[in-house]
Write an enzyme that holds these catalytic residues in place. Structure first.
Site, PDB file in Angstrom:
ATOM      1  N   TYR A  63      22.488  55.188  30.442  1.00  0.00           N
ATOM      2  CA  TYR A  63      23.443  56.299  30.476  1.00  0.00           C
ATOM      3  C   TYR A  63      24.649  56.064  29.572  1.00  0.00           C
ATOM      4  CZ  TYR A  63      20.995  58.957  34.140  1.00  0.00           C
ATOM      5  OH  TYR A  63      20.088  59.703  34.856  1.00  0.00           O
ATOM      6  N   SER A  74      25.711  53.499  35.447  1.00  0.00           N
ATOM      7  CA  SER A  74      25.852  54.224  34.168  1.00  0.00           C
ATOM      8  C   SER A  74      25.980  53.346  32.931  1.00  0.00           C
ATOM      9  CB  SER A  74      27.034  55.216  34.178  1.00  0.00           C
ATOM     10  OG  SER A  74      26.714  56.388  34.892  1.00  0.00           O
ATOM     11  N   THR A  75      26.010  52.014  33.087  1.00  0.00           N
ATOM     12  CA  THR A  75      26.268  51.183  31.899  1.00  0.00           C
ATOM     13  C   THR A  75      25.009  50.792  31.138  1.00  0.00           C
ATOM     14  OG1 THR A  75      26.177  49.091  33.090  1.00  0.00           O
ATOM     15  CG2 THR A  75      28.316  50.200  32.997  1.00  0.00           C
ATOM     16  N   GLY A  76      23.841  51.244  31.596  1.00  0.00           N
ATOM     17  CA  GLY A  76      22.597  50.968  30.881  1.00  0.00           C
ATOM     18  C   GLY A  76      22.251  52.137  29.981  1.00  0.00           C
ATOM     19  N   GLY A  88      15.317  50.509  34.179  1.00  0.00           N
ATOM     20  CA  GLY A  88      16.473  49.689  34.534  1.00  0.00           C
ATOM     21  C   GLY A  88      16.490  49.290  35.993  1.00  0.00           C
ATOM     22  N   VAL A  89      17.670  49.351  36.577  1.00  0.00           N
ATOM     23  CA  VAL A  89      17.810  48.918  37.970  1.00  0.00           C
ATOM     24  C   VAL A  89      17.013  49.846  38.899  1.00  0.00           C
ATOM     25  CG1 VAL A  89      19.983  50.175  38.428  1.00  0.00           C
ATOM     26  CG2 VAL A  89      19.470  48.061  39.651  1.00  0.00           C
ATOM     27  N   ASP A  90      16.921  51.103  38.544  1.00  0.00           N
ATOM     28  CA  ASP A  90      16.150  52.078  39.326  1.00  0.00           C
ATOM     29  C   ASP A  90      14.687  51.630  39.426  1.00  0.00           C
ATOM     30  OD1 ASP A  90      15.631  54.474  40.643  1.00  0.00           O
ATOM     31  OD2 ASP A  90      15.667  55.700  38.833  1.00  0.00           O
ATOM     32  N   ASN A 132      18.340  58.527  38.842  1.00  0.00           N
ATOM     33  CA  ASN A 132      18.477  59.797  38.121  1.00  0.00           C
ATOM     34  C   ASN A 132      18.289  60.912  39.144  1.00  0.00           C
ATOM     35  OD1 ASN A 132      15.618  60.547  38.239  1.00  0.00           O
ATOM     36  ND2 ASN A 132      15.346  58.807  36.858  1.00  0.00           N
TER      37      ASN A 132
HETATM   38  P1  ADP Z   1      22.078  53.870  34.219  1.00  0.00           P
HETATM   39  O1  ADP Z   1      20.972  54.874  33.959  1.00  0.00           O
HETATM   40  O2  ADP Z   1      22.982  54.317  35.376  1.00  0.00           O
HETATM   41  O3  ADP Z   1      22.833  53.526  32.989  1.00  0.00           O
HETATM   42  P2  ADP Z   1      20.561  51.345  34.148  1.00  0.00           P
HETATM   43  O4  ADP Z   1      19.602  50.878  35.177  1.00  0.00           O
HETATM   44  O5  ADP Z   1      20.017  51.671  32.800  1.00  0.00           O
HETATM   45  O6  ADP Z   1      21.327  52.597  34.803  1.00  0.00           O
HETATM   46  O7  ADP Z   1      21.701  50.267  33.981  1.00  0.00           O
HETATM   47  C1  ADP Z   1      22.729  50.060  34.919  1.00  0.00           C
HETATM   48  C2  ADP Z   1      23.037  48.582  34.995  1.00  0.00           C
HETATM   49  O8  ADP Z   1      22.085  47.934  35.831  1.00  0.00           O
HETATM   50  C3  ADP Z   1      22.983  47.848  33.650  1.00  0.00           C
HETATM   51  O9  ADP Z   1      24.125  46.995  33.583  1.00  0.00           O
HETATM   52  C4  ADP Z   1      21.708  47.021  33.769  1.00  0.00           C
HETATM   53  O10 ADP Z   1      21.786  45.817  33.012  1.00  0.00           O
HETATM   54  C5  ADP Z   1      21.703  46.719  35.234  1.00  0.00           C
HETATM   55  N1  ADP Z   1      20.430  46.272  35.838  1.00  0.00           N
HETATM   56  C6  ADP Z   1      19.162  46.405  35.366  1.00  0.00           C
HETATM   57  N2  ADP Z   1      18.280  45.849  36.235  1.00  0.00           N
HETATM   58  C7  ADP Z   1      19.010  45.349  37.270  1.00  0.00           C
HETATM   59  C8  ADP Z   1      18.692  44.638  38.481  1.00  0.00           C
HETATM   60  N3  ADP Z   1      17.432  44.336  38.812  1.00  0.00           N
HETATM   61  N4  ADP Z   1      19.710  44.281  39.309  1.00  0.00           N
HETATM   62  C9  ADP Z   1      20.997  44.590  39.001  1.00  0.00           C
HETATM   63  N5  ADP Z   1      21.362  45.255  37.886  1.00  0.00           N
HETATM   64  C10 ADP Z   1      20.377  45.617  37.022  1.00  0.00           C
END
Ligand code: ADP
Length: 170
Positions: A123, A119-121, A32-34, A24
């Site tokens: 967002y 962006s697929t989580g 999430g991934v962040d 962000n």
């Molecule tokens: P955004 O805010 O950009 O939507 P998110 O983290 O919520 O980001 O989601 C983006 C993607 O990352 C989703 O498909 C989610 O399932 C995926 N994700 C979550 N954790 C991990 C991880 N440890 N490694 C790879 N992808 C992940």
């Protein structure tokens, strides 16, 4: 010519020079991934990110990877668009995330880069459209990066990215 692979797993365990974070604009971490990347890289990642913030949607900046395991040396933070129905430039901003991240990777000399499904989580970007943009953009962006890995966390994302890649390369 870049080689693109779709894989399933946790991006923090990738065997690449640089991983891309779906951050962000604060660059201080989130869910999430962040969150996963910040937990694996340790608290110095938020300090380094915060010093570069704010990062607008579609842009990318790099920090060291801190406590992430080698060979990962860099985290490229990009801020995806929040989905508002597709009329606020979301497709162009999402493509820009992939392009800007590859440009930063080139500046760093990274030859292998792993991307999450930006962006697929939380967002809310529709995952099928996002998968097509991810594949199209990495295949059409001029770069010195040799190996791109599109990392799907879930089975659905894996299928969508695989289908998008097949339709572009068959
Ligand atoms: P955004 O805010 O950009 O939507 P998110 O983290 O919520 O980001 O989601 C983006 C993607 O990352 C989703 O498909 C989610 O399932 C995926 N994700 C979550 N954790 C991990 C991880 N440890 N490694 C790879 N992808 C992940």
């Amino acid at each position: 010519m870049v080689s693109v692979e779709v894989v399933r797993g946790d991006i923090t365990a990738e065997n690449v020079d640089a991983i891309v974070n779906a951050a962000n604009s604060s660059l201080r971490g989130g869910g999430g991934v962040d969150g996963a990347i910040h937990r694996a890289a340790g608290p110095r990642l938020a300090e380094a990110g915060g010093a570069l913030a704010p990062c607008p949607p579609g842009a990318a900046v790099a920090t060291p990877a801190f406590d992430l395991d080698p060979p990962i040396r860099h985290v490229i933070h990009t801020v995806g668009p929040v989905w508002h129905g597709g009329t606020r430039g979301e497709p162009e901003l999402l493509a820009s995330c992939y392009r800007a991240s590859l440009r930063v990777a080139d500046e760093l000399g990274a030859r292998s880069v792993a991307f999450p499904a930006i962006s697929t989580g939380v967002y809310g970007y529709p995952p099928d459209a996002a998968a097509r943009i991810a594949v199209d953009t990495v295949l059409t962006t001029p770069t010195e990066v040799e190996r791109v890995r599109l990392v799907a966390f879930g089975a659905d994302t894996y299928e969508l990215l695989s289908a998008a890649l097949r339709s572009r390369t068959e």
